[in-house]
Design a protein around this motif. Structure first.
Motif, PDB file in Angstrom:
ATOM      1  N   CYS A   1       0.795  -1.231   0.000  1.00  0.00           N
ATOM      2  CA  CYS A   1       0.000   0.000   0.000  1.00  0.00           C
ATOM      3  C   CYS A   1       0.828   1.282   0.000  1.00  0.00           C
ATOM      4  O   CYS A   1       0.275   2.372   0.013  1.00  0.00           O
ATOM      5  N   ASN A   2       2.151   1.155   0.015  1.00  0.00           N
ATOM      6  CA  ASN A   2       3.088   2.295  -0.029  1.00  0.00           C
ATOM      7  C   ASN A   2       3.059   3.203   1.192  1.00  0.00           C
ATOM      8  O   ASN A   2       3.568   4.321   1.141  1.00  0.00           O
ATOM      9  N   THR A   3       2.507   2.758   2.303  1.00  0.00           N
ATOM     10  CA  THR A   3       2.558   3.541   3.536  1.00  0.00           C
ATOM     11  C   THR A   3       4.010   3.633   4.001  1.00  0.00           C
ATOM     12  O   THR A   3       4.694   2.607   4.090  1.00  0.00           O
ATOM     13  N   PRO A   4       4.525   4.839   4.312  1.00  0.00           N
ATOM     14  CA  PRO A   4       5.883   4.963   4.855  1.00  0.00           C
ATOM     15  C   PRO A   4       5.975   4.255   6.218  1.00  0.00           C
ATOM     16  O   PRO A   4       5.147   4.495   7.101  1.00  0.00           O
ATOM     17  N   LEU A   5       6.966   3.374   6.364  1.00  0.00           N
ATOM     18  CA  LEU A   5       7.088   2.563   7.575  1.00  0.00           C
ATOM     19  C   LEU A   5       8.362   2.812   8.370  1.00  0.00           C
ATOM     20  O   LEU A   5       8.305   2.968   9.592  1.00  0.00           O
ATOM     21  N   PHE A   6       9.516   2.803   7.694  1.00  0.00           N
ATOM     22  CA  PHE A   6      10.797   2.916   8.380  1.00  0.00           C
ATOM     23  C   PHE A   6      11.705   3.884   7.629  1.00  0.00           C
ATOM     24  O   PHE A   6      11.660   3.968   6.407  1.00  0.00           O
ATOM     25  N   SER A   7      12.551   4.576   8.373  1.00  0.00           N
ATOM     26  CA  SER A   7      13.540   5.479   7.792  1.00  0.00           C
ATOM     27  C   SER A   7      14.914   4.818   7.836  1.00  0.00           C
ATOM     28  O   SER A   7      15.224   4.074   8.775  1.00  0.00           O
ATOM     29  N   SER A   8      15.730   5.117   6.848  1.00  0.00           N
ATOM     30  CA  SER A   8      17.103   4.608   6.857  1.00  0.00           C
ATOM     31  C   SER A   8      17.870   5.122   8.084  1.00  0.00           C
ATOM     32  O   SER A   8      18.853   4.506   8.494  1.00  0.00           O
ATOM     33  N   ASP A   9      17.412   6.214   8.680  1.00  0.00           N
ATOM     34  CA  ASP A   9      18.057   6.759   9.884  1.00  0.00           C
ATOM     35  C   ASP A   9      17.960   5.808  11.076  1.00  0.00           C
ATOM     36  O   ASP A   9      18.740   5.922  12.023  1.00  0.00           O
ATOM     37  N   THR A  10      17.001   4.881  11.048  1.00  0.00           N
ATOM     38  CA  THR A  10      16.827   3.948  12.161  1.00  0.00           C
ATOM     39  C   THR A  10      17.249   2.524  11.796  1.00  0.00           C
ATOM     40  O   THR A  10      17.077   1.607  12.586  1.00  0.00           O
ATOM     41  N   LYS A  11      17.833   2.353  10.620  1.00  0.00           N
ATOM     42  CA  LYS A  11      18.274   1.035  10.164  1.00  0.00           C
ATOM     43  C   LYS A  11      19.645   0.726  10.761  1.00  0.00           C
ATOM     44  O   LYS A  11      20.480   1.607  10.901  1.00  0.00           O
ATOM     45  N   PHE A  12      19.869  -0.526  11.109  1.00  0.00           N
ATOM     46  CA  PHE A  12      21.176  -0.939  11.635  1.00  0.00           C
ATOM     47  C   PHE A  12      21.473  -2.365  11.191  1.00  0.00           C
ATOM     48  O   PHE A  12      20.576  -3.113  10.802  1.00  0.00           O
ATOM     49  N   ASP A  13      22.743  -2.735  11.239  1.00  0.00           N
ATOM     50  CA  ASP A  13      23.158  -4.086  10.867  1.00  0.00           C
ATOM     51  C   ASP A  13      23.037  -4.979  12.091  1.00  0.00           C
ATOM     52  O   ASP A  13      23.848  -4.899  13.009  1.00  0.00           O
ATOM     53  N   SER A  14      22.020  -5.834  12.089  1.00  0.00           N
ATOM     54  CA  SER A  14      21.774  -6.719  13.229  1.00  0.00           C
ATOM     55  C   SER A  14      22.555  -8.021  13.118  1.00  0.00           C
ATOM     56  O   SER A  14      22.576  -8.808  14.058  1.00  0.00           O
ATOM     57  N   GLY A  15      23.154  -8.266  11.950  1.00  0.00           N
ATOM     58  CA  GLY A  15      23.881  -9.506  11.740  1.00  0.00           C
ATOM     59  C   GLY A  15      22.969 -10.688  11.437  1.00  0.00           C
ATOM     60  O   GLY A  15      23.442 -11.814  11.329  1.00  0.00           O
ATOM     61  N   THR A  16      21.674 -10.438  11.282  1.00  0.00           N
ATOM     62  CA  THR A  16      20.709 -11.524  11.068  1.00  0.00           C
ATOM     63  C   THR A  16      20.469 -11.830   9.599  1.00  0.00           C
ATOM     64  O   THR A  16      19.924 -12.873   9.271  1.00  0.00           O
ATOM     65  N   GLY A  17      20.820 -10.885   8.713  1.00  0.00           N
ATOM     66  CA  GLY A  17      20.588 -11.080   7.287  1.00  0.00           C
ATOM     67  C   GLY A  17      19.273 -10.515   6.788  1.00  0.00           C
ATOM     68  O   GLY A  17      18.930 -10.678   5.624  1.00  0.00           O
ATOM     69  N   TRP A  18      18.525  -9.866   7.658  1.00  0.00           N
ATOM     70  CA  TRP A  18      17.301  -9.162   7.270  1.00  0.00           C
ATOM     71  C   TRP A  18      17.468  -7.688   7.626  1.00  0.00           C
ATOM     72  O   TRP A  18      18.197  -7.358   8.574  1.00  0.00           O
ATOM     73  N   PRO A  19      16.802  -6.799   6.900  1.00  0.00           N
ATOM     74  CA  PRO A  19      16.867  -5.399   7.294  1.00  0.00           C
ATOM     75  C   PRO A  19      16.275  -5.223   8.695  1.00  0.00           C
ATOM     76  O   PRO A  19      15.227  -5.813   8.997  1.00  0.00           O
ATOM     77  N   SER A  20      16.971  -4.462   9.518  1.00  0.00           N
ATOM     78  CA  SER A  20      16.539  -4.260  10.897  1.00  0.00           C
ATOM     79  C   SER A  20      16.522  -2.770  11.226  1.00  0.00           C
ATOM     80  O   SER A  20      17.397  -2.027  10.786  1.00  0.00           O
ATOM     81  N   TYR A  21      15.541  -2.385  12.009  1.00  0.00           N
ATOM     82  CA  TYR A  21      15.336  -0.978  12.392  1.00  0.00           C
ATOM     83  C   TYR A  21      15.057  -0.940  13.884  1.00  0.00           C
ATOM     84  O   TYR A  21      14.463  -1.867  14.431  1.00  0.00           O
ATOM     85  N   PHE A  22      15.450   0.161  14.551  1.00  0.00           N
ATOM     86  CA  PHE A  22      15.167   0.228  15.979  1.00  0.00           C
ATOM     87  C   PHE A  22      13.851   0.930  16.292  1.00  0.00           C
ATOM     88  O   PHE A  22      13.392   0.906  17.434  1.00  0.00           O
ATOM     89  N   LYS A  23      13.195   1.510  15.272  1.00  0.00           N
ATOM     90  CA  LYS A  23      11.845   2.046  15.465  1.00  0.00           C
ATOM     91  C   LYS A  23      11.213   2.349  14.115  1.00  0.00           C
ATOM     92  O   LYS A  23      11.915   2.617  13.136  1.00  0.00           O
ATOM     93  N   PRO A  24       9.880   2.310  14.065  1.00  0.00           N
ATOM     94  CA  PRO A  24       9.176   2.705  12.840  1.00  0.00           C
ATOM     95  C   PRO A  24       9.142   4.237  12.733  1.00  0.00           C
ATOM     96  O   PRO A  24       9.515   4.941  13.677  1.00  0.00           O
ATOM     97  N   ILE A  25       8.662   4.737  11.603  1.00  0.00           N
ATOM     98  CA  ILE A  25       8.539   6.190  11.415  1.00  0.00           C
ATOM     99  C   ILE A  25       7.704   6.791  12.538  1.00  0.00           C
ATOM    100  O   ILE A  25       8.038   7.832  13.079  1.00  0.00           O
ATOM    101  N   ASN A  26       6.605   6.145  12.883  1.00  0.00           N
ATOM    102  CA  ASN A  26       5.838   6.483  14.088  1.00  0.00           C
ATOM    103  C   ASN A  26       5.046   5.244  14.489  1.00  0.00           C
ATOM    104  O   ASN A  26       4.918   4.296  13.707  1.00  0.00           O
TER     105      ASN A  26
END
Length: 131
Positions: free
Chosen positions: A51-76
């Protein structure tokens, strides 16, 4: 739950790949380290594939070492829905798009500060809009 955006499964079956459809609509999971965004370093916004709803910002992305994109919080907090998931014999918290109900991944309490959360999200459930 009733969502603001009702997904048309037949339309999505034609538009999405079989993996995208399986993850987003059947709560599947993609393989780690073999997905589009796990190592994406570009700045931008990650949106819901369905649906193209904004969910996560690259500012909250981090390398978790799991092999999936990981974020420490959603946009809101309003853009995601968290649901208890006991489907694999363990209790986890599923993350869905709050607008359409598309499955995104899971959230775990082992992320970095400031939230100490790790939103472990399937790349195929996302689109990326570079800055």
């Amino acid at each position: 739950m009733a969502y603001k955006i009702e997904l048309d499964r037949e339309k999505l079956k034609k538009e999405l790949t079989s993996l995208e459809y399986n993850v987003c609509l059947n709560h599947g999971t993609e393989a780690p380290f073999q997905n589009e965004f796990w190592d994406n370093k570009a700045e931008g916004i990650y949106t819901c594939k369905c649906c193209n709803t904004p969910l996560f910002s690259s500012d909250t992305k981090f390398d978790s070492g799991t092999g999936w994109p990981s974020y420490f919080k959603p946009i809101n907090d309003e853009v995601i829905e968290e649901i208890e998931d006991a489907s694999l014999g363990m209790v986890r918290v599923e993350v869905r798009c709050a607008a359409c109900g598309s499955h995104l991944g899971h959230v775990f309490p082992d992320g970095p500060a400031p939230t100490h959360l790790r939103y472990c999200i399937n790349s195929v459930s996302l689109n990326f809009e570079p800055k």
